[in-house]
Design a protein around this motif. Structure first.
Motif, mmCIF file in Angstrom:
data_model
loop_
_atom_site.group_PDB
_atom_site.id
_atom_site.type_symbol
_atom_site.label_atom_id
_atom_site.label_comp_id
_atom_site.label_asym_id
_atom_site.label_seq_id
_atom_site.Cartn_x
_atom_site.Cartn_y
_atom_site.Cartn_z
ATOM 1 N N SER A 107 25.921 15.319 97.507
ATOM 2 C CA SER A 107 26.949 14.879 96.479
ATOM 3 C C SER A 107 28.138 15.812 96.627
ATOM 4 O O SER A 107 28.299 16.730 97.701
ATOM 5 C CB SER A 107 26.431 15.145 95.067
ATOM 6 O OG SER A 107 26.125 16.350 94.854
ATOM 7 N N SER A 108 29.126 15.661 95.576
ATOM 8 C CA SER A 108 30.521 16.161 96.021
ATOM 9 C C SER A 108 30.824 16.798 94.546
ATOM 10 O O SER A 108 30.393 16.178 93.421
ATOM 11 C CB SER A 108 31.598 15.192 96.507
ATOM 12 O OG SER A 108 32.815 15.968 96.491
ATOM 13 N N LEU A 114 19.313 22.568 87.810
ATOM 14 C CA LEU A 114 20.303 23.300 88.542
ATOM 15 C C LEU A 114 21.779 22.749 87.958
ATOM 16 O O LEU A 114 22.136 21.730 88.216
ATOM 17 C CB LEU A 114 20.051 23.190 89.947
ATOM 18 C CG LEU A 114 21.020 23.786 90.857
ATOM 19 C CD1 LEU A 114 20.860 25.453 90.886
ATOM 20 C CD2 LEU A 114 21.032 23.382 92.369
ATOM 21 N N THR A 115 22.494 23.814 87.611
ATOM 22 C CA THR A 115 23.942 23.260 86.904
ATOM 23 C C THR A 115 24.894 24.107 88.031
ATOM 24 O O THR A 115 25.068 25.240 88.180
ATOM 25 C CB THR A 115 24.004 23.740 85.486
ATOM 26 O OG1 THR A 115 23.125 23.173 84.712
ATOM 27 C CG2 THR A 115 25.476 23.458 85.176
ATOM 28 N N LEU A 116 25.912 23.235 88.409
ATOM 29 C CA LEU A 116 26.849 23.623 89.233
ATOM 30 C C LEU A 116 28.197 23.295 88.517
ATOM 31 O O LEU A 116 28.651 22.227 88.211
ATOM 32 C CB LEU A 116 26.883 22.968 90.888
ATOM 33 C CG LEU A 116 25.460 23.053 91.437
ATOM 34 C CD1 LEU A 116 25.542 22.381 92.798
ATOM 35 C CD2 LEU A 116 25.395 24.536 91.912
ATOM 36 N N THR A 117 29.059 24.160 88.310
ATOM 37 C CA THR A 117 30.214 24.125 87.522
ATOM 38 C C THR A 117 31.466 24.575 88.290
ATOM 39 O O THR A 117 31.450 25.628 89.004
ATOM 40 C CB THR A 117 30.456 24.915 86.400
ATOM 41 O OG1 THR A 117 29.206 24.172 85.540
ATOM 42 C CG2 THR A 117 31.665 24.472 85.493
ATOM 43 N N VAL A 168 24.815 18.490 86.753
ATOM 44 C CA VAL A 168 23.545 19.062 86.461
ATOM 45 C C VAL A 168 22.333 18.243 87.275
ATOM 46 O O VAL A 168 22.197 17.263 87.087
ATOM 47 C CB VAL A 168 23.006 18.982 85.046
ATOM 48 C CG1 VAL A 168 21.903 19.435 84.654
ATOM 49 C CG2 VAL A 168 24.147 19.748 84.052
ATOM 50 N N GLN A 169 21.664 18.793 88.128
ATOM 51 C CA GLN A 169 20.596 18.147 88.922
ATOM 52 C C GLN A 169 19.246 18.847 88.386
ATOM 53 O O GLN A 169 18.752 19.835 88.449
ATOM 54 C CB GLN A 169 20.713 18.728 90.409
ATOM 55 C CG GLN A 169 19.600 18.261 91.415
ATOM 56 C CD GLN A 169 19.633 16.729 91.391
ATOM 57 O OE1 GLN A 169 20.494 16.080 91.769
ATOM 58 N NE2 GLN A 169 18.365 16.069 91.078
ATOM 59 N N PRO A 170 18.190 17.813 87.810
ATOM 60 C CA PRO A 170 16.781 18.168 87.604
ATOM 61 C C PRO A 170 15.972 18.197 88.979
ATOM 62 O O PRO A 170 16.222 17.567 89.937
ATOM 63 C CB PRO A 170 16.572 16.708 86.905
ATOM 64 C CG PRO A 170 17.713 16.099 86.563
ATOM 65 C CD PRO A 170 18.700 16.396 87.638
ATOM 66 N N THR A 229 17.989 10.334 91.626
ATOM 67 C CA THR A 229 18.964 9.790 90.696
ATOM 68 C C THR A 229 19.347 10.400 89.276
ATOM 69 O O THR A 229 19.905 10.008 88.178
ATOM 70 C CB THR A 229 18.739 8.309 90.016
ATOM 71 O OG1 THR A 229 17.373 8.427 89.489
ATOM 72 C CG2 THR A 229 18.389 7.272 91.651
ATOM 73 N N GLY A 230 18.888 11.619 89.258
ATOM 74 C CA GLY A 230 19.103 12.287 88.008
ATOM 75 C C GLY A 230 20.080 13.001 87.602
ATOM 76 O O GLY A 230 20.189 13.603 86.542
#
Length: 202
Positions: free
Chosen positions: A24-25, A93-96, A103-105, A118-119
């Protein structure tokens, strides 16, 4: 358990053939999250980081942060997260980066780690801009339609302004605070799950 997990995360990447990869980006940074085959672990890779730092944190379903760091000053970031000491369940997993957050489960099973394809949810955290004539522009994009509440507190923590917005997905609104008395204030924008704050003086 948390201490063991963080120590494992800090270790150098071990051998193991990657399996499913989610790409993803995030604000121009390429994000790749790869589950490692036959291991309860995953690899986070980031390229094209740019000048803005990326905050990385991993939490359990109760919102307890297991590990976190700010990544900056590098063209490529690659790290393996060992989940073998954690209980089965869903982790986040949260990327900011700047005002963008995803937020990726990540699901830990009895034998492996699964990246939920798809989460992931991406949202724009609110930005605040005060104009010269004491108006505050608030812009935000939420993960879905939510009830948003805007409050302004003075320096005694008394609410001096309050507004509720129902079924909001994007928020682009100007708040006129020119009538407030001189002093220090805090604006709070909150949803049922998050709160954001902006301090200003008049």
């Amino acid at each position: 358990m948390k201490t063991l997990f963080i120590a494992a995360v800090a270790a150098t990447m071990l051998s193991g053939a990657p399996s499913f990869a989610k790409v993803s980006s995030l604000g121009g940074t390429r994000i790749e999250i790869t589950a490692v085959e036959k291991q309860k672990s995953f690899i986070l890779s980031m390229t094209q980081l740019g000048v803005d730092a990326v905050n990385v944190k991993l939490e359990n379903a109760d919102g307890e942060q297991l590990t976190g760091e700010n990544v900056k000053g590098a063209d490529v970031f690659r790290k393996k997260y060992n989940m073998s000491n954690l209980a089965e369940g869903t982790y986040y997993l949260t990327l900011t980066k700047s005002n963008i957050r995803t937020v990726q489960p990540i699901v830990v099973t009895d034998r492996a780690v699964e990246i939920v394809e798809t989460g992931a949810q991406t949202q724009f955290t609110p930005t605040f801009n005060m104009t010269a004539d004491h108006k505050i522009d608030v812009n935000a994009m939420f993960a879905g339609y939510v009830q948003a509440q805007v409050k302004i507190y003075d320096n005694t923590n008394t609410v001096v302004f309050e507004k509720t917005l129902n079924d909001v997905f994007t928020l682009h609104q100007r708040f006129n605070v020119s009538a407030l008395q001189p002093g220090a204030y805090t604006m709070q924008v909150s949803t049922p799950t998050e709160s954001y704050y902006y301090s200003f003086s008049k």
